[in-house]
Design a protein around this motif. Structure first.
Motif, PDB file in Angstrom:
ATOM      1  N   THR A  98     -37.576  71.096  11.243  1.00  0.00           N
ATOM      2  CA  THR A  98     -38.004  72.044  10.214  1.00  0.00           C
ATOM      3  C   THR A  98     -39.110  71.448   9.352  1.00  0.00           C
ATOM      4  OG1 THR A  98     -36.189  71.330   8.814  1.00  0.00           O
ATOM      5  CG2 THR A  98     -35.832  73.323  10.099  1.00  0.00           C
ATOM      6  N   ALA A  99     -39.152  70.127   9.225  1.00  0.00           N
ATOM      7  CA  ALA A  99     -40.214  69.476   8.447  1.00  0.00           C
ATOM      8  C   ALA A  99     -41.585  69.794   9.042  1.00  0.00           C
ATOM      9  CB  ALA A  99     -39.994  67.966   8.414  1.00  0.00           C
ATOM     10  N   PHE A 100     -41.632  69.982  10.358  1.00  0.00           N
ATOM     11  CA  PHE A 100     -42.913  70.202  11.030  1.00  0.00           C
ATOM     12  C   PHE A 100     -43.308  71.682  11.099  1.00  0.00           C
ATOM     13  CE2 PHE A 100     -41.309  66.210  13.067  1.00  0.00           C
ATOM     14  CZ  PHE A 100     -42.187  65.363  12.411  1.00  0.00           C
ATOM     15  N   GLU A 101     -42.420  72.578  10.650  1.00  0.00           N
ATOM     16  CA  GLU A 101     -42.715  74.016  10.738  1.00  0.00           C
ATOM     17  C   GLU A 101     -43.929  74.419   9.913  1.00  0.00           C
ATOM     18  OE1 GLU A 101     -39.136  76.106   9.809  1.00  0.00           O
ATOM     19  OE2 GLU A 101     -38.198  75.580  11.711  1.00  0.00           O
ATOM     20  N   GLN A 102     -44.216  73.662   8.844  1.00  0.00           N
ATOM     21  CA  GLN A 102     -45.380  73.996   8.007  1.00  0.00           C
ATOM     22  C   GLN A 102     -46.702  73.649   8.698  1.00  0.00           C
ATOM     23  OE1 GLN A 102     -45.924  71.014   4.639  1.00  0.00           O
ATOM     24  NE2 GLN A 102     -43.914  70.391   5.376  1.00  0.00           N
ATOM     25  N   LEU A 103     -46.646  72.904   9.784  1.00  0.00           N
ATOM     26  CA  LEU A 103     -47.844  72.531  10.530  1.00  0.00           C
ATOM     27  C   LEU A 103     -48.156  73.650  11.513  1.00  0.00           C
ATOM     28  CD1 LEU A 103     -46.826  68.827  11.215  1.00  0.00           C
ATOM     29  CD2 LEU A 103     -48.303  69.677   9.371  1.00  0.00           C
ATOM     30  N   SER A 104     -49.406  74.101  11.539  1.00  0.00           N
ATOM     31  CA  SER A 104     -49.715  75.281  12.360  1.00  0.00           C
ATOM     32  C   SER A 104     -49.898  74.951  13.840  1.00  0.00           C
ATOM     33  CB  SER A 104     -50.941  76.001  11.817  1.00  0.00           C
ATOM     34  OG  SER A 104     -52.112  75.263  12.090  1.00  0.00           O
ATOM     35  N   GLU A 105     -50.115  73.691  14.158  1.00  0.00           N
ATOM     36  CA  GLU A 105     -50.335  73.304  15.554  1.00  0.00           C
ATOM     37  C   GLU A 105     -49.086  72.597  16.093  1.00  0.00           C
ATOM     38  OE1 GLU A 105     -53.664  73.809  17.231  1.00  0.00           O
ATOM     39  OE2 GLU A 105     -53.411  75.207  15.573  1.00  0.00           O
TER      40      GLU A 105
ATOM     41  N   VAL B  40     -57.031  56.496  28.115  1.00  0.00           N
ATOM     42  CA  VAL B  40     -56.538  56.282  26.752  1.00  0.00           C
ATOM     43  C   VAL B  40     -55.196  56.997  26.626  1.00  0.00           C
ATOM     44  CG1 VAL B  40     -56.948  56.719  24.300  1.00  0.00           C
ATOM     45  CG2 VAL B  40     -58.852  56.050  25.779  1.00  0.00           C
ATOM     46  N   LYS B  41     -54.181  56.265  26.202  1.00  0.00           N
ATOM     47  CA  LYS B  41     -52.849  56.836  26.008  1.00  0.00           C
ATOM     48  C   LYS B  41     -52.824  57.504  24.629  1.00  0.00           C
ATOM     49  CE  LYS B  41     -47.980  55.460  25.816  1.00  0.00           C
ATOM     50  NZ  LYS B  41     -47.567  56.009  24.527  1.00  0.00           N
ATOM     51  N   ILE B  42     -52.393  58.753  24.596  1.00  0.00           N
ATOM     52  CA  ILE B  42     -52.262  59.480  23.331  1.00  0.00           C
ATOM     53  C   ILE B  42     -50.780  59.581  23.008  1.00  0.00           C
ATOM     54  CG2 ILE B  42     -52.656  61.657  22.121  1.00  0.00           C
ATOM     55  CD1 ILE B  42     -54.976  62.149  24.091  1.00  0.00           C
ATOM     56  N   SER B  43     -50.423  59.230  21.793  1.00  0.00           N
ATOM     57  CA  SER B  43     -49.040  59.409  21.355  1.00  0.00           C
ATOM     58  C   SER B  43     -49.032  60.150  20.027  1.00  0.00           C
ATOM     59  CB  SER B  43     -48.320  58.064  21.242  1.00  0.00           C
ATOM     60  OG  SER B  43     -48.960  57.239  20.299  1.00  0.00           O
ATOM     61  N   ILE B  44     -47.923  60.837  19.772  1.00  0.00           N
ATOM     62  CA  ILE B  44     -47.767  61.600  18.537  1.00  0.00           C
ATOM     63  C   ILE B  44     -46.669  60.940  17.719  1.00  0.00           C
ATOM     64  CG2 ILE B  44     -47.153  63.831  17.539  1.00  0.00           C
ATOM     65  CD1 ILE B  44     -48.205  65.105  20.190  1.00  0.00           C
ATOM     66  N   GLU B  45     -47.010  60.557  16.515  1.00  0.00           N
ATOM     67  CA  GLU B  45     -46.048  59.936  15.597  1.00  0.00           C
ATOM     68  C   GLU B  45     -45.304  61.060  14.883  1.00  0.00           C
ATOM     69  OE1 GLU B  45     -43.794  57.395  13.934  1.00  0.00           O
ATOM     70  OE2 GLU B  45     -45.415  56.525  15.128  1.00  0.00           O
ATOM     71  N   ARG B  46     -44.067  61.293  15.296  1.00  0.00           N
ATOM     72  CA  ARG B  46     -43.287  62.410  14.742  1.00  0.00           C
ATOM     73  C   ARG B  46     -42.426  61.953  13.566  1.00  0.00           C
ATOM     74  NH1 ARG B  46     -43.816  63.423  20.166  1.00  0.00           N
ATOM     75  NH2 ARG B  46     -44.436  65.552  20.723  1.00  0.00           N
ATOM     76  N   ASN B  47     -43.081  61.472  12.530  1.00  0.00           N
ATOM     77  CA  ASN B  47     -42.366  61.003  11.340  1.00  0.00           C
ATOM     78  C   ASN B  47     -42.607  62.011  10.215  1.00  0.00           C
ATOM     79  OD1 ASN B  47     -41.506  59.807   8.973  1.00  0.00           O
ATOM     80  ND2 ASN B  47     -42.380  57.802   9.443  1.00  0.00           N
ATOM     81  N   PRO B  48     -41.571  62.792   9.830  1.00  0.00           N
ATOM     82  CA  PRO B  48     -41.769  63.822   8.807  1.00  0.00           C
ATOM     83  C   PRO B  48     -42.216  63.244   7.458  1.00  0.00           C
ATOM     84  CG  PRO B  48     -39.448  63.688   9.454  1.00  0.00           C
ATOM     85  CD  PRO B  48     -40.206  62.764  10.352  1.00  0.00           C
ATOM     86  N   GLU B  49     -41.943  61.984   7.208  1.00  0.00           N
ATOM     87  CA  GLU B  49     -42.355  61.371   5.935  1.00  0.00           C
ATOM     88  C   GLU B  49     -43.870  61.194   5.851  1.00  0.00           C
ATOM     89  OE1 GLU B  49     -40.071  57.857   5.089  1.00  0.00           O
ATOM     90  OE2 GLU B  49     -38.184  58.912   5.444  1.00  0.00           O
ATOM     91  N   LEU B  50     -44.568  61.309   6.986  1.00  0.00           N
ATOM     92  CA  LEU B  50     -46.025  61.169   6.988  1.00  0.00           C
ATOM     93  C   LEU B  50     -46.750  62.482   6.675  1.00  0.00           C
ATOM     94  CD1 LEU B  50     -46.509  58.797  10.051  1.00  0.00           C
ATOM     95  CD2 LEU B  50     -46.889  58.256   7.633  1.00  0.00           C
ATOM     96  N   ILE B  51     -46.010  63.596   6.614  1.00  0.00           N
ATOM     97  CA  ILE B  51     -46.647  64.879   6.298  1.00  0.00           C
ATOM     98  C   ILE B  51     -47.198  64.811   4.872  1.00  0.00           C
ATOM     99  CG2 ILE B  51     -46.273  67.360   5.958  1.00  0.00           C
ATOM    100  CD1 ILE B  51     -44.088  67.173   8.135  1.00  0.00           C
ATOM    101  N   GLY B  52     -48.487  65.152   4.737  1.00  0.00           N
ATOM    102  CA  GLY B  52     -49.127  65.115   3.427  1.00  0.00           C
ATOM    103  C   GLY B  52     -49.675  63.747   3.059  1.00  0.00           C
ATOM    104  N   SER B  53     -49.608  62.791   3.990  1.00  0.00           N
ATOM    105  CA  SER B  53     -50.056  61.420   3.712  1.00  0.00           C
ATOM    106  C   SER B  53     -51.575  61.264   3.838  1.00  0.00           C
ATOM    107  CB  SER B  53     -49.386  60.447   4.682  1.00  0.00           C
ATOM    108  OG  SER B  53     -49.857  60.676   6.007  1.00  0.00           O
ATOM    109  N   CYS B  54     -52.236  62.286   4.410  1.00  0.00           N
ATOM    110  CA  CYS B  54     -53.675  62.228   4.712  1.00  0.00           C
ATOM    111  C   CYS B  54     -54.008  61.176   5.769  1.00  0.00           C
ATOM    112  CB  CYS B  54     -54.513  62.023   3.450  1.00  0.00           C
ATOM    113  SG  CYS B  54     -54.409  63.421   2.327  1.00  0.00           S
ATOM    114  N   TYR B  55     -53.019  60.805   6.583  1.00  0.00           N
ATOM    115  CA  TYR B  55     -53.273  60.007   7.789  1.00  0.00           C
ATOM    116  C   TYR B  55     -53.303  60.980   8.947  1.00  0.00           C
ATOM    117  CZ  TYR B  55     -52.227  55.747   5.197  1.00  0.00           C
ATOM    118  OH  TYR B  55     -52.244  54.724   4.286  1.00  0.00           O
TER     119      TYR B  55
END
Length: 124
Positions: free
Chosen positions: A4-11, A32-47
């Protein structure tokens, strides 16, 4: 609930989606290996993303998925870092690392304009 933390993200935080956007951009992340960091605490971090100094791995952070524009700009930005590392190797000093940010930042509007031109993307 973590999702649910990620629901605010449109993509969607999915590699399949990232590969589709890269394809629409006409950009290859060869070897190039692409990975997605699924850490809800990073939402809004501007990283948004990080390119490993070895030039062979890119990590995407949740803020990159806030909008299609953020995702396209992040993927373009990190792609420029991959090329920089290929050409000149990783940054060796903090000053060089700051210099390495200039080109990718400057390129972001180009990637977005080019994506919209290629796809006729209208925000939906």
């Amino acid at each position: 609930n973590k999702n649910t933390a990620f629901e605010q993200l449109s993509e969607p935080l999915q590699l399949k989606h990232v590969r589709k956007v890269l394809s629409d951009m006409g950009v290859a992340y060869d070897h190039v290996k692409i990975s997605i960091e699924r850490n809800p605490e990073l939402i809004g971090s501007c990283y948004y993303g990080w390119t490993n100094p070895n030039g062979k791995e890119v990590q995407l952070y949740p803020d990159a998925f806030a909008s299609r524009e953020c995702l396209v700009k992040t993927l373009g930005h990190e792609r420029v870092h991959i090329e920089q590392i290929k050409l000149w190797g990783p940054a060796k000093t903090a000053e060089e690392a700051m210099y390495y940010e200039k080109g990718p930042r400057f390129s972001e509007d180009y990637w977005w304009d080019e994506y919209r031109r290629r796809t006729n993307y209208d925000g939906k």
